[in-house]
Design a protein around this motif. Structure first.
Motif, mmCIF file in Angstrom:
data_model
loop_
_atom_site.group_PDB
_atom_site.id
_atom_site.type_symbol
_atom_site.label_atom_id
_atom_site.label_comp_id
_atom_site.label_asym_id
_atom_site.label_seq_id
_atom_site.Cartn_x
_atom_site.Cartn_y
_atom_site.Cartn_z
ATOM 1 N N UNK A 122 0.840 -1.203 0.000
ATOM 2 C CA UNK A 122 0.000 0.000 0.000
ATOM 3 C C UNK A 122 0.875 1.253 0.000
ATOM 4 N N UNK A 123 0.453 2.257 -0.750
ATOM 5 C CA UNK A 123 1.194 3.513 -0.809
ATOM 6 C C UNK A 123 0.917 4.394 0.400
ATOM 7 N N UNK A 124 -0.235 4.247 1.003
ATOM 8 C CA UNK A 124 -0.583 5.056 2.171
ATOM 9 C C UNK A 124 -0.576 4.187 3.421
ATOM 10 N N UNK A 125 -0.638 4.864 4.558
ATOM 11 C CA UNK A 125 -0.667 4.131 5.816
ATOM 12 C C UNK A 125 -1.945 3.313 5.905
ATOM 13 N N UNK A 126 -1.813 2.065 6.301
ATOM 14 C CA UNK A 126 -2.973 1.186 6.402
ATOM 15 C C UNK A 126 -2.952 0.482 7.746
ATOM 16 N N UNK A 127 -4.127 0.023 8.142
ATOM 17 C CA UNK A 127 -4.259 -0.783 9.354
ATOM 18 C C UNK A 127 -5.111 -1.995 9.010
ATOM 19 N N UNK A 128 -4.660 -3.172 9.380
ATOM 20 C CA UNK A 128 -5.434 -4.388 9.172
ATOM 21 C C UNK A 128 -6.594 -4.414 10.163
#
Length: 243
Positions: free
Chosen positions: A20-26
């Motif tokens: 992912x290019x942006x910050x992600x949270x599962x």
């Protein structure tokens, strides 16, 4: 095969975070996988929270075939799963990092699953999250009951979610949640009992045998002298008469 499905699911979680290019949270089932919670199915969708509205909310993932005794392999006949992106403004206290993967906390994962998944899917996740947080000991259950009494109001505070869809379903799941179910099968059995409108059973009901040893019944109605045990077929593989 379940172990292979779990490994593939974890690999998909890692890939989702690092690609992912942006910050992600599962979130949801993906967070449950990382937290080592029990899921009803071995293979599941991967959900991530992103800070902006995604251009593609759902992306099909390559199907993987699973066969006993054979390593996982790409297969057009595999179960259809997808990567699902959703905008979410999670609070800092709702996120933690496990083995380098940002995931929603145990409590937040349980609440999200209770809201957004069918009850037959969410009850195993919510119960195992509660089990992990309460650390029950069936020999001395009092401490776990005290922890559960402190934790349950946090799960029941679904009003804090405002007008979020699924609030009725979430309340129903939390109402039947318990830290004393010890397997996904026991949890699904209890869900069926509730759905049928039957009286709530006692969980891990203790009985004493003549020799002085203890046994614990999965679900019991002592007044009716009735109990239910949920076991896998392999436990009775030696004696076909029992199965």
């Amino acid at each position: 095969m379940w172990t292979q499905q779990r490994e593939v699911g974890l690999a998909r979680c890692v890939a989702a975070v690092h690609s992912a290019r942006s910050a992600v949270v599962l979130t949801h089932e993906a967070a449950a996988l990382v937290h080592v919670l029990w899921l009803r199915r071995g293979e599941t969708d991967i959900r991530i929270a992103v800070p902006t509205n995604p251009k593609r909310a759902r992306q099909p993932l390559v199907p993987v075939g699973f066969v006993d005794g054979i390593l996982p392999h790409l297969s057009g006949a595999g179960r259809a799963v997808s990567l699902q992106r959703r905008r979410s403004r999670l609070r800092a206290e709702d996120v933690e990092v496990i083995n380098g993967l940002p995931v929603t906390t145990l409590l937040r994962t349980a609440v999200d699953c209770a809201f957004d998944l069918p009850v037959r899917e969410s009850i195993t996740i919510v119960d195992s999250a509660v089990w992990t947080l309460c650390r029950p000991d069936r020999i001395n259950p009092q401490q776990a009951r005290a922890r559960w009494n402190r934790l349950r109001p946090q799960l029941l505070a679904v009003e804090a979610e405002g007008s979020r869809r699924g609030a009725v379903r979430a309340r129903a799941v939390v109402a039947m949640a318990s830290p004393f179910s010890e397997s996904p099968g026991e949890r699904l059995t209890r869900r069926l009992i509730v759905a049928l409108g039957l009286p709530s059973p006692d969980l891990q009901y203790e009985i004493m045998l003549d020799a002085g040893s203890q046994r614990f019944l999965d679900l019991a109605w002592p007044d009716l002298r009735l109990a239910i045990e949920f076991d896998g077929r392999s436990k009775y593989g030696v004696n076909d008469d029992i199965w």
